[in-house]
Scaffold this active site. Structure first.
Site, PDB file in Angstrom:
ATOM      1  N   HIS A 109       0.834  -1.210   0.000  1.00 45.07           N
ATOM      2  CA  HIS A 109       0.000   0.000   0.000  1.00 45.07           C
ATOM      3  C   HIS A 109       0.862   1.250   0.000  1.00 45.07           C
ATOM      4  O   HIS A 109       0.569   2.222  -0.693  1.00 45.07           O
ATOM      5  CB  HIS A 109      -0.888   0.026   1.232  1.00 45.07           C
ATOM      6  CG  HIS A 109      -1.593  -1.268   1.465  1.00 45.07           C
ATOM      7  ND1 HIS A 109      -2.168  -1.597   2.643  1.00 45.07           N
ATOM      8  CD2 HIS A 109      -1.793  -2.311   0.643  1.00 45.07           C
ATOM      9  CE1 HIS A 109      -2.694  -2.795   2.559  1.00 45.07           C
ATOM     10  NE2 HIS A 109      -2.469  -3.254   1.343  1.00 45.07           N
ATOM     11  N   ARG A 111      -6.876   3.894 -10.474  1.00 47.41           N
ATOM     12  CA  ARG A 111      -6.863   2.748  -9.546  1.00 47.41           C
ATOM     13  C   ARG A 111      -7.749   3.110  -8.355  1.00 47.41           C
ATOM     14  O   ARG A 111      -7.410   4.015  -7.589  1.00 47.41           O
ATOM     15  CB  ARG A 111      -5.449   2.465  -9.050  1.00 47.41           C
ATOM     16  CG  ARG A 111      -4.486   1.931 -10.099  1.00 47.41           C
ATOM     17  CD  ARG A 111      -3.117   1.684  -9.451  1.00 47.41           C
ATOM     18  NE  ARG A 111      -2.247   0.854 -10.247  1.00 47.41           N
ATOM     19  CZ  ARG A 111      -1.204   1.307 -10.960  1.00 47.41           C
ATOM     20  NH1 ARG A 111      -0.935   2.594 -10.987  1.00 47.41           N
ATOM     21  NH2 ARG A 111      -0.443   0.464 -11.641  1.00 47.41           N
ATOM     22  N   ARG A 169     -10.931   1.841 -12.936  1.00 47.30           N
ATOM     23  CA  ARG A 169     -10.769   0.397 -12.766  1.00 47.30           C
ATOM     24  C   ARG A 169     -11.410   0.007 -11.442  1.00 47.30           C
ATOM     25  O   ARG A 169     -11.116   0.620 -10.415  1.00 47.30           O
ATOM     26  CB  ARG A 169      -9.288   0.032 -12.731  1.00 47.30           C
ATOM     27  CG  ARG A 169      -9.096  -1.434 -12.371  1.00 47.30           C
ATOM     28  CD  ARG A 169      -7.659  -1.833 -12.397  1.00 47.30           C
ATOM     29  NE  ARG A 169      -6.970  -1.487 -11.179  1.00 47.30           N
ATOM     30  CZ  ARG A 169      -5.697  -1.767 -10.975  1.00 47.30           C
ATOM     31  NH1 ARG A 169      -4.977  -2.350 -11.922  1.00 47.30           N
ATOM     32  NH2 ARG A 169      -5.107  -1.443  -9.851  1.00 47.30           N
ATOM     33  N   GLU A 176      -4.490  -8.936 -18.285  1.00 52.66           N
ATOM     34  CA  GLU A 176      -3.352  -9.106 -17.376  1.00 52.66           C
ATOM     35  C   GLU A 176      -2.933 -10.565 -17.267  1.00 52.66           C
ATOM     36  O   GLU A 176      -1.988 -10.895 -16.567  1.00 52.66           O
ATOM     37  CB  GLU A 176      -3.714  -8.574 -15.985  1.00 52.66           C
ATOM     38  CG  GLU A 176      -4.114  -7.107 -16.010  1.00 52.66           C
ATOM     39  CD  GLU A 176      -4.374  -6.541 -14.633  1.00 52.66           C
ATOM     40  OE1 GLU A 176      -3.440  -5.984 -14.054  1.00 52.66           O
ATOM     41  OE2 GLU A 176      -5.519  -6.653 -14.145  1.00 52.66           O
ATOM     42  N   ASN A 193       2.234  -4.857 -16.017  1.00 53.74           N
ATOM     43  CA  ASN A 193       2.949  -5.290 -14.801  1.00 53.74           C
ATOM     44  C   ASN A 193       2.581  -6.730 -14.483  1.00 53.74           C
ATOM     45  O   ASN A 193       3.438  -7.564 -14.208  1.00 53.74           O
ATOM     46  CB  ASN A 193       2.587  -4.411 -13.603  1.00 53.74           C
ATOM     47  CG  ASN A 193       2.792  -2.943 -13.881  1.00 53.74           C
ATOM     48  OD1 ASN A 193       3.582  -2.589 -14.742  1.00 53.74           O
ATOM     49  ND2 ASN A 193       2.066  -2.093 -13.179  1.00 53.74           N
ATOM     50  N   ASP A 194       1.291  -6.999 -14.496  1.00 49.20           N
ATOM     51  CA  ASP A 194       0.854  -8.360 -14.209  1.00 49.20           C
ATOM     52  C   ASP A 194       1.100  -9.274 -15.407  1.00 49.20           C
ATOM     53  O   ASP A 194       1.590 -10.385 -15.255  1.00 49.20           O
ATOM     54  CB  ASP A 194      -0.636  -8.376 -13.835  1.00 49.20           C
ATOM     55  CG  ASP A 194      -0.825  -8.104 -12.347  1.00 49.20           C
ATOM     56  OD1 ASP A 194      -0.129  -8.743 -11.551  1.00 49.20           O
ATOM     57  OD2 ASP A 194      -1.649  -7.241 -11.998  1.00 49.20           O
ATOM     58  N   ARG A 225       6.657 -10.184  -9.953  1.00 48.08           N
ATOM     59  CA  ARG A 225       7.024  -8.765 -10.023  1.00 48.08           C
ATOM     60  C   ARG A 225       7.491  -8.225  -8.684  1.00 48.08           C
ATOM     61  O   ARG A 225       8.060  -7.138  -8.590  1.00 48.08           O
ATOM     62  CB  ARG A 225       5.845  -7.928 -10.556  1.00 48.08           C
ATOM     63  CG  ARG A 225       4.657  -7.875  -9.622  1.00 48.08           C
ATOM     64  CD  ARG A 225       3.408  -7.330 -10.309  1.00 48.08           C
ATOM     65  NE  ARG A 225       3.176  -5.922 -10.023  1.00 48.08           N
ATOM     66  CZ  ARG A 225       2.022  -5.295 -10.244  1.00 48.08           C
ATOM     67  NH1 ARG A 225       0.994  -5.943 -10.784  1.00 48.08           N
ATOM     68  NH2 ARG A 225       1.868  -4.029  -9.967  1.00 48.08           N
ATOM     69  N   CYS A 241      -1.348   0.095 -19.932  1.00 45.21           N
ATOM     70  CA  CYS A 241      -1.276   0.966 -18.747  1.00 45.21           C
ATOM     71  C   CYS A 241      -0.323   0.467 -17.666  1.00 45.21           C
ATOM     72  O   CYS A 241      -0.334   0.977 -16.556  1.00 45.21           O
ATOM     73  CB  CYS A 241      -2.666   1.194 -18.159  1.00 45.21           C
ATOM     74  SG  CYS A 241      -3.390  -0.292 -17.453  1.00 45.21           S
TER      75      CYS A 241
HETATM   76  C1  PEP Z   1      -0.727  -3.792 -14.274  1.00 50.96           C
HETATM   77  O1  PEP Z   1      -0.777  -4.925 -13.795  1.00 50.96           O
HETATM   78  O2  PEP Z   1       0.007  -3.489 -15.222  1.00 50.96           O
HETATM   79  C2  PEP Z   1      -1.576  -2.718 -13.720  1.00 50.96           C
HETATM   80  C3  PEP Z   1      -1.637  -1.546 -14.283  1.00 50.96           C
HETATM   81  O3  PEP Z   1      -2.203  -2.988 -12.547  1.00 50.96           O
HETATM   82  P1  PEP Z   1      -1.495  -2.926 -11.114  1.00 50.96           P
HETATM   83  O4  PEP Z   1      -0.096  -2.451 -11.314  1.00 50.96           O
HETATM   84  O5  PEP Z   1      -2.319  -2.009 -10.288  1.00 50.96           O
HETATM   85  O6  PEP Z   1      -1.588  -4.364 -10.706  1.00 50.96           O
HETATM   86 MG    MG Z   2      -2.402  -5.391 -12.458  1.00 51.09          MG
END
Ligand code: PEP
Ligand code: MG
Length: 746
Positions: free
Chosen positions: A364, A471, A507, A606, A629-630, A640, A677
């Protein structure tokens, strides 16, 4: 016999303390102390080794060894018996030092005639300051009482070191907290900052390590322990509503606080002459050293309980609260073991940087730091032990490195880096009003990622075309209860208002697994990133998702609304969530409330599975956003959050790019808008490559929009595509080299 031991010890400690009051420099005091200890312990030698820098110990004073060796003899951490004591934090006691494994003979000292050796760490609350050694000719092991007595003496020396008793004279003894120290942690949020340390929990200062009246000290200790126990008991009474795990933690606390052994050991320390505070610290340091050696994860976890309890006890004894009255310095850099999102938000943008001992990329605190665009370094082990309020500190969020009290040359180079970044930002600001258009006239839409009201001014200042990812979990993470629908609706309305007609893609909640909201029962999951999170929670427990959708509909007040669902792995999940949204819109409509003029419903891609979904899924989506990212962590099977593997695979690896291209083709074939994103969208080289492959919308941190736009405007994306294709045809594993080389030639 025991009584005599105690009296001797108390007399020695008092004499040590008195050296503090005697005039003279630090070296004189150290010399005097070694003399007093050797005399009291009936040994021929007593030596004090202190850290010269975090890796090197130096002989700083001695009674019995060659005086010429003082400030000449040095050893590395772990080297010889002294180095071993320093590294492990545990005493070495031997009657035959030369036969001990790791013994190192140092001819300069003339120590070859001394057979027995007893070394104990000089440490305070897990912070290693040096080693105290006694040696004698007679080949005998020291008794338990003697070891214990020397540890108590070492505690007093540690406190005296902290109080600066040995600093700054001809001996050139550096005080603790004066060396430059570098911490190698991990990136939580990129960016660089220079400032002054602000400790979230300031250290407790123990002004008097020696107690004059053992009975009075024990009474003080017992009173403080009783108060502490009562606090914990109260917490347990009030814990009926807590879940099992939280209760278990409190029970563990209670066990420790009520442990007779703990209190008994502290009383014994007091009998030997320590003050109540110093006794608490001594037991904390000893237990810490023991627990740190343990390979048992549960025991190591107890370290925190022990630290928390000891700190509470120290605050009770000294009356020092967390608020020391100190003023936040200019350019504050927050240093903490860990911090909650609400506390971090309280500090807000006042902070120049944040350094944490714990934390994780998805924690967080990291999310808030990212939203506030504050450089964050996590996993900076022991930084709270080393840093003092007001210390100069450099935070390199790009490299995950922290320099505490840096050398001037390091600080200078760092300032150059910050200045260059600021200079570049100024240039980028001039691009605000111009489109991200390449030389051939191809436009790329650059949107920003957001999650806080505080982000919204960036919509204007960055020149973003809208919010590509809002987010929503932050609003849930920073409260101690589920936010109400009205609160959320008001907040979402302010976001839509601030966007002034520019699109905002909300989201829905991505919580669960490691993003635990305070009012939700934490789940023990073997692989949280692949666990019960995001849309999976939303569909299994639809109450909160429904409430959030209602809030979004109300916030739109008849204006257009874009909603995307996170972590969709199968079309069914999307269809169910979308149907829920539509049902809520119908319901509002039957209640004669305004409904969004235009509703766009999207999915975050994702998980690799979604790229292979049937055409009907794509047809049902108004837009898709790649959560890189995911997606990347699942594509390469590289967590990650795990520093060991998270940078192992390049985003510009040709396999990943082929996968992105396949997603682009599917979206084009089905006429679905596509954006990217994840964090990579904000990295200029990555952004450029994605754009060349056909991604026409990128959503990123506001600070990245300038650099990405600058680069897009300098190139012809079609030509770059040829460069990428050539690299792939050649068999390159990553196109990074080809892209950067081509850019440099432009
Ligand atoms: C991602 O997974 O790329 C994403 C934007 O979501 P978060 O980083 O909040 O998991
Ligand atoms: Mg994500």
């Amino acid at each position: 016999m025991v009584e005599r031991r105690d009296t001797d010890s108390r007399t020695l400690l008092r004499r040590l303390r008195d050296t503090l009051a005697t005039p003279g420099g630090g070296q004189d005091r150290l010399d005097h102390i070694t003399h007093l200890i050797a005399d009291s312990m009936h040994t021929q030698v007593c030596s004090i080794y202190l850290f010269r820098d975090p890796e090197t110990l130096e002989l700083c004073a001695t009674e019995g060894l060659n005086p010429e060796a003082v400030h000449q003899v040095r050893m590395r951490l772990g080297e010889g018996l002294v180095g071993r004591v320093a590294r492990t934090g545990v005493a070495v006691n031997t009657g035959d030092a030369p036969s001990e494994p790791g013994f190192r003979y140092m001819p300069e000292t003339g120590e070859e005639i001394y057979s027995s050796f007893l070394g104990v760490p000089i440490q305070r609350v897990g912070e290693k300051l040096g080693v105290l050694v006694v040696q004698s000719r007679e080949a005998r092991e020291f008794s338990e009482d003697e070891v214990y007595g020397l540890e108590v003496v070492a505690m007093v020396i540690a406190e005296m070191t902290e109080l600066g008793a040995f600093t700054g004279d001809q001996g050139g003894i550096g005080s603790a907290h004066r060396f430059p120290v570098m911490f190698r942690g991990a990136t939580g949020q990129e960016g660089a900052a220079e400032g002054r340390v602000w400790l979230h929990e300031p250290r407790v200062v123990v002004a008097n390590p020696v107690g004059d009246d053992p009975d009075a000290e024990k009474a003080r200790l017992e009173e403080a322990v009783a108060t502490l126990q009562a606090h914990i008991d109260e917490m347990l009474i009030g814990s009926a509503a807590m879940d099992k795990e939280q209760r278990q933690i409190l029970e563990a606390y209670k066990m420790l606080a009520h442990s007779r052994g703990w209190v008994r050991r502290m009383c014994e320390d007091i009998d030997l002459g320590l003050s109540a505070e110093a006794a608490v610290e001594k037991e904390q340091s000893t237990a810490r050293a023991r627990l740190e050696q343990s390979t048992d994860a549960y025991l190591r976890e107890r370290l925190h309980d022990l630290d928390d309890l000891s700190n509470r006890l120290l605050r009770l004894l000294t009356g020092q609260g967390k608020d020391t009255g100190a003023e936040l310095p200019e350019n504050p850099v927050l240093v903490a073991r860990n911090i909650g999102p609400a506390e971090l938000l309280d500090y807000g943008r006042k902070l120049k940087g944040v350094v944490l001992e714990e934390g994780s990329v998805g924690s967080h605190a990291a999310i808030v730091a990212r939203a506030l665009a504050i450089p964050l370094v996590i996993h900076a082990a022991r930084v709270t032990n080393e840093a003092l309020n007001g210390d100069q500190i450099l935070v390199d969020g790009d490299q995950g490195i922290v320099h505490l009290r840096p050398e001037e040359s390091v600080a200078g180079a760092f300032r150059d880096k910050i200045a260059m970044q600021a200079e570049a930002q100024k240039r980028y600001a001039d691009l605000r009003g111009v489109p991200a258009q390449d030389k051939s006239g191809q436009n790329v839409s650059l949107m920003m990622n957001a999650g806080l009201m505080a982000d919204l001014p960036s919509l204007n200042s960055s020149g973003a075309d809208g919010v590509g990812l809002f987010r929503t979990e932050l609003q849930f993470l920073i409260r101690s209860r589920v936010p109400r629908r009205g609160e959320l609706a008001a907040l979402y309305k302010r976001v839509i208002d601030a966007a002034q007609g520019a699109p905002v893609q909300f989201r829905t909640l991505d919580i669960g697994s490691d993003k635990v909201v305070p009012y939700m029962k934490p789940q023990e999951e073997p692989n949280p990133a692949m666990g019960w999170r995001a849309i999976r929670v939303g569909l299994d427990k639809p109450g909160v998702l429904r409430m959030q959708l209602q809030a979004l509909i109300r916030a739109s007040e008849g204006r257009p609304l874009s909603v995307m669902f996170p972590f969709i792995a199968a079309p069914d999940e999307f269809n169910t969530a979308k149907a829920m949204l539509m049902r809520e819109i119908d319901r509002e409509s039957t209640l004669n409330r305004p409904v969004p003029r235009d509703v766009r419903v999207g999915a975050m891609l994702e998980t690799p599975s979604l790229a292979f979904a049937p055409d009907s899924f794509f047809a049902a989506c108004d837009f898709i956003s790649i959560g890189g990212n995911d997606l990347k962590q699942f594509f390469f099977a590289a967590d990650r959050e795990n520093e060991r593997v998270r940078r192992r695979y390049d985003t510009l690896d040709v396999s990943f790019l082929a996968f992105i291209e396949a997603i682009i083709s599917r979206c084009n074939a089905n006429d679905v808008a596509l954006s990217f994103c994840g964090e990579d969208a904000g990295r200029p080289i990555e952004a450029l490559t994605f754009a060349a492959l056909g991604l026409r919308t990128l959503s990123m941190r506001p600070a990245s929009i300038g650099p990405v736009k600058h680069l897009i405007r300098r190139v012809d994306l079609a030509v770059l595509k040829q460069v990428i294709d050539a690299a792939r045809a050649r068999g390159d594993q990553s196109v990074r080299h080809a892209v950067t080389a081509w850019l440099a030639s432009q």
